[in-house]
Write a protein that holds these residues in place. Structure first.
Motif, PDB file in Angstrom:
ATOM      1  N   LYS A  61       0.705  -1.263   0.046  1.00 28.29           N
ATOM      2  CA  LYS A  61      -0.142   0.046  -0.002  1.00 28.29           C
ATOM      3  C   LYS A  61       0.764   1.384  -0.083  1.00 28.29           C
ATOM      4  O   LYS A  61       0.385   2.496  -0.111  1.00 28.29           O
ATOM      5  CB  LYS A  61      -0.980  -0.099   1.223  1.00 28.29           C
ATOM      6  CG  LYS A  61      -1.965  -0.819   1.202  1.00 28.29           C
ATOM      7  CD  LYS A  61      -2.901  -0.797   2.474  1.00 28.29           C
ATOM      8  CE  LYS A  61      -3.942  -1.876   2.594  1.00 28.29           C
ATOM      9  NZ  LYS A  61      -4.764  -1.719   3.767  1.00 28.29           N
ATOM     10  N   GLY A  62       1.953   1.089   0.237  1.00 27.49           N
ATOM     11  CA  GLY A  62       3.030   2.151   0.109  1.00 27.49           C
ATOM     12  C   GLY A  62       3.186   2.961   1.423  1.00 27.49           C
ATOM     13  O   GLY A  62       3.684   3.914   1.658  1.00 27.49           O
ATOM     14  N   ALA A  63       2.707   2.154   2.554  1.00 28.41           N
ATOM     15  CA  ALA A  63       2.644   2.887   3.955  1.00 28.41           C
ATOM     16  C   ALA A  63       4.077   2.675   4.572  1.00 28.41           C
ATOM     17  O   ALA A  63       4.337   3.350   5.658  1.00 28.41           O
ATOM     18  CB  ALA A  63       1.577   2.413   4.609  1.00 28.41           C
ATOM     19  N   VAL A  64       4.825   1.773   4.243  1.00 25.84           N
ATOM     20  CA  VAL A  64       5.956   1.229   4.829  1.00 25.84           C
ATOM     21  C   VAL A  64       7.081   0.926   3.807  1.00 25.84           C
ATOM     22  O   VAL A  64       6.753   0.533   2.678  1.00 25.84           O
ATOM     23  CB  VAL A  64       6.113   0.314   5.747  1.00 25.84           C
ATOM     24  CG1 VAL A  64       5.118   0.457   6.970  1.00 25.84           C
ATOM     25  CG2 VAL A  64       5.685  -1.125   5.207  1.00 25.84           C
ATOM     26  N   SER A  65       8.336   1.317   4.018  1.00 28.98           N
ATOM     27  CA  SER A  65       9.222   0.952   3.087  1.00 28.98           C
ATOM     28  C   SER A  65       9.989  -0.458   3.773  1.00 28.98           C
ATOM     29  O   SER A  65       9.944  -0.570   4.963  1.00 28.98           O
ATOM     30  CB  SER A  65      10.388   2.001   2.878  1.00 28.98           C
ATOM     31  OG  SER A  65      11.114   2.386   4.315  1.00 28.98           O
ATOM     32  N   ARG A  66      10.785  -1.014   3.026  1.00 30.02           N
ATOM     33  CA  ARG A  66      11.697  -2.231   3.626  1.00 30.02           C
ATOM     34  C   ARG A  66      12.889  -2.432   2.906  1.00 30.02           C
ATOM     35  O   ARG A  66      12.808  -2.026   1.905  1.00 30.02           O
ATOM     36  CB  ARG A  66      10.599  -3.453   3.336  1.00 30.02           C
ATOM     37  CG  ARG A  66      10.797  -4.017   2.228  1.00 30.02           C
ATOM     38  CD  ARG A  66       9.840  -5.343   2.026  1.00 30.02           C
ATOM     39  NE  ARG A  66       9.527  -5.557   0.592  1.00 30.02           N
ATOM     40  CZ  ARG A  66       8.597  -6.750   0.262  1.00 30.02           C
ATOM     41  NH1 ARG A  66       8.000  -7.317   1.175  1.00 30.02           N
ATOM     42  NH2 ARG A  66       8.779  -6.763  -1.183  1.00 30.02           N
TER      43      ARG A  66
END
Length: 143
Positions: free
Chosen positions: A58-63
């Motif tokens: 969803k584009g809420a976190v990066s990894r």
């Protein structure tokens, strides 16, 4: 016949909100095991990993790679995420004007004043001459 209680379902988005809260509270990226621990171990690691993957999609976190797995970081703070969700919902509307009008009509007077101040500040920050019919005649614009 035995009585069984219905399974209690969590409200929509509760798990994502809990995982994001753990990430916001962290000093740096967290692995799924770190998030699980931050949440008191009440969720299975596979559940935490699934939630983190969905948040990433969803584009809420990066990894980023961390050993054989990933470590996750929030992309935005809580206010930024709320704004993004509001924009996403607005983008789904065919009649944006009506959706915005209904949103504004449901604001408290305090929230309405904050919104007015923000809009006035945004207009002033744009610089340049106002546009549209309320701008009046522009120099060199014809007769």
């Amino acid at each position: 016949m035995s009585e069984t209680s219905p399974v209690q379902r969590r409200p929509s988005g509760e798990l994502e909100a809990s995982v994001l809260a753990a990430l916001w509270a962290a000093e740096g990226p967290l692995s799924p095991a770190d998030v699980q621990s931050a949440l008191g171990g009440r969720l299975a690691r596979t559940t935490v990993t699934t939630i983190l993957t969905r948040l990433h999609d969803k584009g809420a976190v990066s990894r980023s790679r961390a050993g054989r797995g990933f470590a996750y970081s929030p992309i935005q703070d809580s206010a930024g995420l709320t704004a993004r969700r509001m924009r996403s919902e607005l983008d789904k509307q065919d009649d944006r004007g009506t959706a915005l009008a209904r949103f504004v009509s449901q604001l408290t007077s305090e929230d309405e004043q904050v919104l007015r101040s923000l809009l006035e500040g945004a207009e002033g920050a744009e610089g340049g001459a106002p546009e549209g019919p309320e701008a009046g005649p522009q120099p060199g614009a014809g007769p």
